[in-house]
Design a protein around this motif. Structure first.
Motif, short mmCIF file in Angstrom:
data_model
loop_
_atom_site.label_atom_id
_atom_site.label_comp_id
_atom_site.label_asym_id
_atom_site.label_seq_id
_atom_site.Cartn_x
_atom_site.Cartn_y
_atom_site.Cartn_z
N ALA A 115 -5.60 0.58 5.63
CA ALA A 115 -5.62 1.62 4.61
C ALA A 115 -5.91 2.99 5.23
O ALA A 115 -5.30 4.00 4.86
CB ALA A 115 -6.67 1.29 3.55
N VAL A 137 -5.93 0.04 -5.69
CA VAL A 137 -5.61 -1.32 -5.26
C VAL A 137 -6.89 -2.13 -5.14
O VAL A 137 -7.76 -1.82 -4.32
CB VAL A 137 -4.86 -1.32 -3.92
CG1 VAL A 137 -4.54 -2.74 -3.48
CG2 VAL A 137 -3.59 -0.48 -4.01
N ILE A 185 -8.40 -5.43 -3.96
CA ILE A 185 -8.06 -6.49 -3.00
C ILE A 185 -8.77 -7.79 -3.37
O ILE A 185 -10.00 -7.85 -3.38
CB ILE A 185 -8.46 -6.08 -1.57
CG1 ILE A 185 -7.76 -4.79 -1.14
CG2 ILE A 185 -8.17 -7.22 -0.59
CD1 ILE A 185 -6.28 -4.90 -0.93
N LEU A 240 0.83 -1.21 0.00
CA LEU A 240 0.00 0.00 0.00
C LEU A 240 0.86 1.25 0.00
O LEU A 240 0.56 2.23 -0.71
CB LEU A 240 -0.95 -0.01 1.20
CG LEU A 240 -2.03 -1.09 1.18
CD1 LEU A 240 -2.98 -0.91 2.37
CD2 LEU A 240 -2.82 -1.09 -0.12
N GLN A 261 -8.19 4.64 -1.96
CA GLN A 261 -7.52 3.89 -3.02
C GLN A 261 -7.87 2.40 -3.03
O GLN A 261 -7.48 1.68 -3.95
CB GLN A 261 -5.99 4.02 -2.88
CG GLN A 261 -5.45 5.38 -3.26
CD GLN A 261 -3.95 5.43 -3.19
OE1 GLN A 261 -3.38 6.31 -2.54
NE2 GLN A 261 -3.27 4.50 -3.83
N ILE A 262 -8.59 1.93 -2.02
CA ILE A 262 -8.83 0.50 -1.85
C ILE A 262 -10.20 0.13 -2.39
O ILE A 262 -11.20 0.80 -2.14
CB ILE A 262 -8.76 0.12 -0.36
CG1 ILE A 262 -7.42 0.54 0.23
CG2 ILE A 262 -8.99 -1.38 -0.17
CD1 ILE A 262 -6.22 -0.07 -0.45
N ILE A 314 -14.54 2.95 1.95
CA ILE A 314 -13.94 1.91 1.10
C ILE A 314 -14.92 1.58 -0.02
O ILE A 314 -16.12 1.40 0.21
CB ILE A 314 -13.64 0.64 1.91
CG1 ILE A 314 -12.73 0.95 3.10
CG2 ILE A 314 -13.03 -0.44 1.02
CD1 ILE A 314 -11.34 1.41 2.74
#
Length: 343
Positions: free
Chosen positions: A174, A156, A158, A147, A182-183, A209
């Motif tokens: 995060a 990113v 996951i 990260l 960004q996740i 998220i």
């Protein structure tokens, strides 16, 4: 009237205070620009976004980097991909790490079960480039290391190889790093119960998220379900799988999830149709893409019949093992809009 007058006075006061301070510039990063394109699909359908599968480990069908490695992440960023996909597991002492398999044997110089190995040992396990078996200088990375490498540079995606209950922990990490936006996390959805379970999961994870549903046409047969699976989460995209049976002819229409009705649903909902063209190990090429995957594009030299086929049917995000070749072809074909990286 009294409340109206008070409101006007308060607004005037705020404006007066604001005028005494210089305007503060809003920081623009590459990820903020990518997020704008991700969350405003209808405004960016002329630009095809690229997701590097397993952080981007192949070129021309050959595994030239260690999967789930910091080296591959840096390369995906340098190529201009919008997102990396990486696989998350835990060490025996509870650290979130990058690892695809249950066992270490295929991708590292170590042997044994991933979840039974402590972090201190994993930090001695050198990542292996699978094509020729040579060991790199890089050891098994933690999710935190990955990260930090991506912060402000790339999104990113996951791929959780464990149970969903570790996702709040991923989110907490995060947030601690100041990069929750960004996740992206995801779950397979195919009925109302699965949607309800995903809603409960996202309540536990938190609203900062991004959630993406995965919809596969072996279980989802009605484009109307797509809205039910996407709208409750405000999802900016849906990962769509058009399964391809071994030995079957390549798809001619893209299946129900890439039908005209599905494309219309995506436009109404302002979300991206996402296709996976990467290979599933030990399965026929194009397994998730109706037989029109990376091998057809790169090995057979027919990107128009693979990547172009899905773009014609509405795909605006492509997850691939071949980010270098895909981005080059997209740019040549006029499917990429440059980012402003001057800020």
């Amino acid at each position: 009237m009294r409340w109206t007058g008070l409101l006007i006075s308060a607004l005037a006061g705020c404006l007066a205070v604001a005028a005494t301070f210089p305007a503060r510039a809003i920081e623009t990063t590459r990820t903020s620009q990518i997020l704008d394109r991700l969350k405003n699909a209808n405004a960016w359908r002329s630009h095809i976004m690229v997701v590097a599968h397993r952080t981007g480990w192949k070129e021309n069908g050959r595994m030239i980097r260690a999967e789930n490695s910091l080296d591959a992440i840096r390369n995906a960023i340098a190529l201009g991909a919008e997102m990396i996909e990486l696989d998350v597991r835990k060490s025996s002492d509870g650290t979130l790490i990058l690892m695809h398999d249950d066992f270490l044997d295929r991708t590292t110089t170590c042997r044994g079960e991933t979840r039974a190995t402590p972090l201190a040992v994993l930090k001695t396990c050198r990542l292996v480039v699978e094509a020729d078996g040579h060991a790199t200088d890089e050891t098994v990375p933690t999710l935190e290391q990955a990260l930090i490498e991506t912060r402000g540079r790339i999104l990113v995606n996951i791929d959780n190889k464990l149970t969903p209950d570790i996702l709040p922990e991923v989110a907490a990490l995060a947030r601690r790093l100041g990069m929750a936006e960004q996740i992206l996390v995801k779950e397979n959805l195919w009925n109302d119960r699965r949607v309800a379970d995903a809603k409960a999961l996202m309540t536990a994870i938190g609203p900062d998220i991004t959630f993406l549903p995965i919809l596969a046409d072996d279980a989802v047969h009605d484009p109307a379900f797509m809205a039910k699976a996407i709208a409750p989460f405000g999802a900016p995209a849906a990962e769509l799988v058009h399964w391809h049976a071994d030995g079957a002819p390549q798809t001619e229409d893209g299946g129900v999830l890439f039908s005209a009705k599905a494309r219309a649903a995506a436009i109404r909902g302002n979300w991206h149709q996402w296709v996976n063209t990467y290979t599933i190990v030990n399965r026929e090429p194009g397994m998730q893409a109706g037989g029109r995957g990376d091998e057809r594009a790169v090995i057979e030299g027919k990107p128009r019949e693979s990547w172009g086929f899905w773009i014609d049917r509405g795909a605006t995000i492509i997850q691939t093992d071949e980010p270098k070749a895909l981005i080059a072809w997209l740019e040549t074909s006029g499917y990429r809009v440059p980012y402003d990286l001057t800020n």
